[in-house]
Motif scaffolding. Sequence first.
Motif, PDB file in Angstrom:
ATOM      1  N   ASP A  56     -20.011 -18.423  -5.012  1.00  0.00           N
ATOM      2  CA  ASP A  56     -20.668 -16.818  -4.592  1.00  0.00           C
ATOM      3  C   ASP A  56     -20.719 -16.982  -3.289  1.00  0.00           C
ATOM      4  OD1 ASP A  56     -20.633 -14.520  -5.154  1.00  0.00           O
ATOM      5  OD2 ASP A  56     -21.551 -14.996  -6.692  1.00  0.00           O
ATOM      6  N   PRO A  57     -20.400 -16.457  -2.768  1.00  0.00           N
ATOM      7  CA  PRO A  57     -21.053 -15.675  -1.133  1.00  0.00           C
ATOM      8  C   PRO A  57     -21.474 -14.829  -1.438  1.00  0.00           C
ATOM      9  CG  PRO A  57     -18.851 -16.548  -1.188  1.00  0.00           C
ATOM     10  CD  PRO A  57     -18.347 -16.961  -2.749  1.00  0.00           C
ATOM     11  N   ALA A  58     -21.572 -14.140  -1.911  1.00  0.00           N
ATOM     12  CA  ALA A  58     -21.370 -12.707  -2.220  1.00  0.00           C
ATOM     13  C   ALA A  58     -22.349 -13.006  -3.242  1.00  0.00           C
ATOM     14  CB  ALA A  58     -21.069 -11.687  -3.044  1.00  0.00           C
ATOM     15  N   ALA A  59     -23.259 -13.787  -4.031  1.00  0.00           N
ATOM     16  CA  ALA A  59     -24.148 -13.559  -5.334  1.00  0.00           C
ATOM     17  C   ALA A  59     -25.677 -13.025  -4.820  1.00  0.00           C
ATOM     18  CB  ALA A  59     -24.701 -15.494  -5.424  1.00  0.00           C
ATOM     19  N   ARG A  60     -26.488 -13.064  -5.238  1.00  0.00           N
ATOM     20  CA  ARG A  60     -27.672 -12.101  -4.819  1.00  0.00           C
ATOM     21  C   ARG A  60     -28.589 -13.046  -4.600  1.00  0.00           C
ATOM     22  NH1 ARG A  60     -28.999  -8.625  -9.326  1.00  0.00           N
ATOM     23  NH2 ARG A  60     -28.691 -10.024 -10.384  1.00  0.00           N
ATOM     24  N   LEU A  61     -29.708 -13.100  -4.344  1.00  0.00           N
ATOM     25  CA  LEU A  61     -30.418 -14.517  -4.041  1.00  0.00           C
ATOM     26  C   LEU A  61     -31.509 -14.687  -5.519  1.00  0.00           C
ATOM     27  CD1 LEU A  61     -31.863 -16.441  -1.117  1.00  0.00           C
ATOM     28  CD2 LEU A  61     -33.975 -14.932  -1.442  1.00  0.00           C
ATOM     29  N   ARG A  62     -31.418 -13.980  -6.203  1.00  0.00           N
ATOM     30  CA  ARG A  62     -32.046 -13.590  -7.604  1.00  0.00           C
ATOM     31  C   ARG A  62     -31.300 -15.111  -7.894  1.00  0.00           C
ATOM     32  NH1 ARG A  62     -32.837  -8.448 -10.220  1.00  0.00           N
ATOM     33  NH2 ARG A  62     -34.663  -8.491  -8.801  1.00  0.00           N
ATOM     34  N   ASP A  63     -29.485 -14.510  -7.824  1.00  0.00           N
ATOM     35  CA  ASP A  63     -29.460 -15.207  -8.838  1.00  0.00           C
ATOM     36  C   ASP A  63     -28.282 -16.669  -8.416  1.00  0.00           C
ATOM     37  OD1 ASP A  63     -27.839 -13.442 -10.273  1.00  0.00           O
ATOM     38  OD2 ASP A  63     -26.549 -12.126  -8.433  1.00  0.00           O
ATOM     39  N   ILE A  64     -28.699 -16.972  -6.788  1.00  0.00           N
ATOM     40  CA  ILE A  64     -28.953 -18.663  -6.194  1.00  0.00           C
ATOM     41  C   ILE A  64     -30.786 -18.921  -7.159  1.00  0.00           C
ATOM     42  CG2 ILE A  64     -29.316 -19.687  -3.964  1.00  0.00           C
ATOM     43  CD1 ILE A  64     -28.133 -18.202  -2.960  1.00  0.00           C
ATOM     44  N   ALA A  65     -31.396 -18.450  -7.124  1.00  0.00           N
ATOM     45  CA  ALA A  65     -32.287 -18.951  -7.654  1.00  0.00           C
ATOM     46  C   ALA A  65     -32.135 -19.397  -8.620  1.00  0.00           C
ATOM     47  CB  ALA A  65     -33.869 -18.144  -7.427  1.00  0.00           C
TER      48      ALA A  65
END
Length: 99
Positions: free
Chosen positions: A24-33
């Motif tokens: 998901d290249p548009a993921a928020r940093l929060r989502d990645i974490a």
Amino acid sequence: MTEQAGQWHFLTNHARVLFAIARDPAARLRDIAEVCNVTERTALSIVSDLEQAGYVRRERDGRRTRYTLCPDGTLRHPAEAHVPVRELLDVFTSRDGQL
């Protein structure tokens, strides 16, 4: 002693963050974490490492950040320096779940 003390894992957090961005290249940093089970600060540090190493580019898209993978580089460890990042991404981000 924590639950994870003494345990080891095949994938590093750097690999997990790279895979999360690939999915998901548009993921928020929060989502990645959250997906990688790390703090936002750790995720930001890892994204910065990946960007500095040339595996990822960050671009602002309005108020959001969009990530672009640069999969033509090779893995960093000398034992795998001949393996393109693209091959690793293909294995871990395949849509059909097959290895």
